[in-house]
Design an enzyme around this catalytic site. Structure first.
Site, PDB file in Angstrom:
ATOM      1  N   ASP A  44       0.834  -1.210   0.000  1.00  0.00           N
ATOM      2  CA  ASP A  44       0.000   0.000   0.000  1.00  0.00           C
ATOM      3  C   ASP A  44       0.869   1.260   0.000  1.00  0.00           C
ATOM      4  O   ASP A  44       0.487   2.297  -0.559  1.00  0.00           O
ATOM      5  CB  ASP A  44      -0.900  -0.009   1.237  1.00  0.00           C
ATOM      6  CG  ASP A  44      -2.202   0.751   1.042  1.00  0.00           C
ATOM      7  OD1 ASP A  44      -2.374   1.376  -0.011  1.00  0.00           O
ATOM      8  OD2 ASP A  44      -3.040   0.731   1.959  1.00  0.00           O
TER       9      ASP A  44
ATOM     10  N   HIS B 217      -8.018  -3.288   8.247  1.00  0.00           N
ATOM     11  CA  HIS B 217      -7.055  -2.466   7.505  1.00  0.00           C
ATOM     12  C   HIS B 217      -7.486  -1.018   7.679  1.00  0.00           C
ATOM     13  O   HIS B 217      -8.541  -0.616   7.193  1.00  0.00           O
ATOM     14  CB  HIS B 217      -7.083  -2.886   6.027  1.00  0.00           C
ATOM     15  CG  HIS B 217      -6.219  -2.040   5.136  1.00  0.00           C
ATOM     16  ND1 HIS B 217      -4.993  -2.469   4.668  1.00  0.00           N
ATOM     17  CD2 HIS B 217      -6.398  -0.800   4.614  1.00  0.00           C
ATOM     18  CE1 HIS B 217      -4.456  -1.524   3.902  1.00  0.00           C
ATOM     19  NE2 HIS B 217      -5.289  -0.502   3.849  1.00  0.00           N
TER      20      HIS B 217
ATOM     21  N   CYS C  83      -2.400  10.450   1.670  1.00  0.00           N
ATOM     22  CA  CYS C  83      -3.812  10.478   1.311  1.00  0.00           C
ATOM     23  C   CYS C  83      -3.896  11.268   0.013  1.00  0.00           C
ATOM     24  O   CYS C  83      -3.652  12.467   0.013  1.00  0.00           O
ATOM     25  CB  CYS C  83      -4.619  11.149   2.412  1.00  0.00           C
ATOM     26  SG  CYS C  83      -6.347  11.379   1.984  1.00  0.00           S
TER      27      CYS C  83
END
Lengths: 298, 298
Positions: B12, B204, B237
């Protein structure tokens, strides 16, 4: 009972800014916090202006904010502070000392035993109409001595409960180094002591180690209903540049409001005040909510 | 069962860095994470290099990390990815789709029904010796549609449990906008469905809204024992510059380790890897532990 936010940016936050803020700006921010729905505000300290010049205008502020729609409290380190707070018409005083002897000597130049004597004097000076809160600094961790023994905290709680059985007792995570499991454990043990006396409970947390919201919710899970936080996370951490200080009010309000436990605080209005606080020159802030797109948070 | 951290920075996190990292650096970081005690590592994705060029070297990495002392998993979006993962000798595959139809179409260009058909194919392609995890993206909030209905998540869980009763099911807070009360509620409801089939569970989470640690502990409180986090909070983000992404492994490990629930991870060693990750050019990180004085955290 729903969660009750006690907004401490005007006290714990403003005192962290080296150059004193204009009195009118402080008053405007306190009013805006109340208008956003903060049910309680710790609006400053009645301390020696030599010790903390940022609070030299506290009496003027007290007079100016009397009518705001929030329960207002002021910190006092001793009976002189309490007398000044009373003279200013304050409805709740917060007496503070540290469980850690080392921190207490550094902070208020007293032993814990001397601070407990000070509490007796403060209590004796207060009329029954004035609320008393007692904040136990370093209830988890001391910046000098590390982990504070649980027994030391419970001894302090027992002493406070004996002296002031009607007081609200705040366990303060001064450094932000508490962990959620210990927060729940210490409050459970403390509340068992305080249950006989009828004391109320509050948690004062910092987010320095990323545990701010989790620690508050751990306290909530064992029955604590009052939480000190600072809009924009104002306060910083004096020993860690860039680190956050007080848990940001908006981050905790988000958790409660989104979780169906309405704090009564309007998050959009609060964020507007947090933006104003974050713009204060010299302030160190730390907030998650403030930096995500506004249309997704309130 | 103690808490199990599944480190996802190599998947990720690395995919969030625009310019692909040197393969040797990726391998070194995966090895260092395992050496720090991370019991599980999601080390990359078997995806089209046209879609995600950052993962073009996944087979080479798989070959190079086979001997690390951690359970290694790789993400696969479809049966072709699963076949490539099997050919590379991967011991656990993570099949992912989003509960939100809008997000699923944006992410993998399929409806949820098509993704469930894909799961059947992936499962059919896997020998019994290979572990299967199914990650349900947007299990709380969708960046396009807002709050995802709880019923949609439970429907997806029921479908996955029927197709793959032995799989570990991950509820993923893709945007970080979940709140701790809802995390506890959705896992409780999902685990009631999965209880009959024997599915395992994982959370998660992201820390974008400051709920990362609190959300993980809310999941822990209802019985979840596996947590995806990224060292240094690598991931950022994409829609909020400056906001944090994946919950930082070090922040959650601090909560568990300090709380007496040993994750088996050496925090000092982990922080050294987190520093290395934070130094990667182009990476966006977010961590509380990394920026406080090191002598107070590990």
């Amino acid at each position: 009972m729903r969660p009750v936010i006690c907004e401490v940016a005007p006290r714990d936050g403003f005192q962290s800014i080296a150059d004193p803020l204009p009195t009118a700006e402080k008053i405007a921010i306190i009013r805006a916090l109340a208008d956003a729905g903060c049910p309680r505000i710790e609006f400053g300290s009645f301390v020696s202006p030599k010790a903390i010049p940022q609070m030299a205008d506290i009496a003027e502020i007290a007079a100016a904010v009397k009518d705001v729609p929030a329960r207002l409290s002021a910190l006092v380190p001793n009976v002189r502070g309490a007398e000044n707070a009373l003279a200013a018409g304050v409805e709740e005083v917060v007496y503070v000392f540290s469980v850690s002897e080392t921190h207490n000597r550094n902070n208020v130049r007293q032993s814990v035993a001397q601070s407990l004597e000070g509490l007796e004097k403060v209590k004796a000076a207060l009329p029954a109409s004035v609320l008393l809160r007692v904040d136990l600094g370093t209830s988890f961790d001391c910046p000098f001595d590390g982990t504070v023994p649980r027994t030391a905290v419970l001894d302090a709680v027992a002493s406070v409960a004996a002296i002031a059985p009607e007081a609200e007792i705040g366990l303060c995570d001064t450094t932000g180094r508490a962990n959620p499991f210990e927060v729940a454990a210490r409050f459970s043990a403390a509340m068992a002591i305080g249950a006989a006396s009828g004391n109320g409970w509050a948690f004062h947390g910092h987010d320095t180690y990323g545990q701010g919201v989790a620690n508050a919710l751990a306290a909530w899970s064992v029955g604590v209903r009052v939480f000190d936080t600072a809009a924009a996370g104002l306060g910083g951490c004096p020993f860690a540049p860039g680190a956050t200080g007080n848990t940001a009010t908006e981050d905790l309000v988000f958790a409660f409001n989104e979780g169906g436990l309405d704090t009564g605080i309007d998050l959009a209005a609060l964020l507007a005040v947090a933006d104003r606080i974050a713009a204060l020159p010299g302030g160190v802030t730390g907030s998650h909510l403030r930096i995500v797109p506004r249309d997704r948070v309130a």
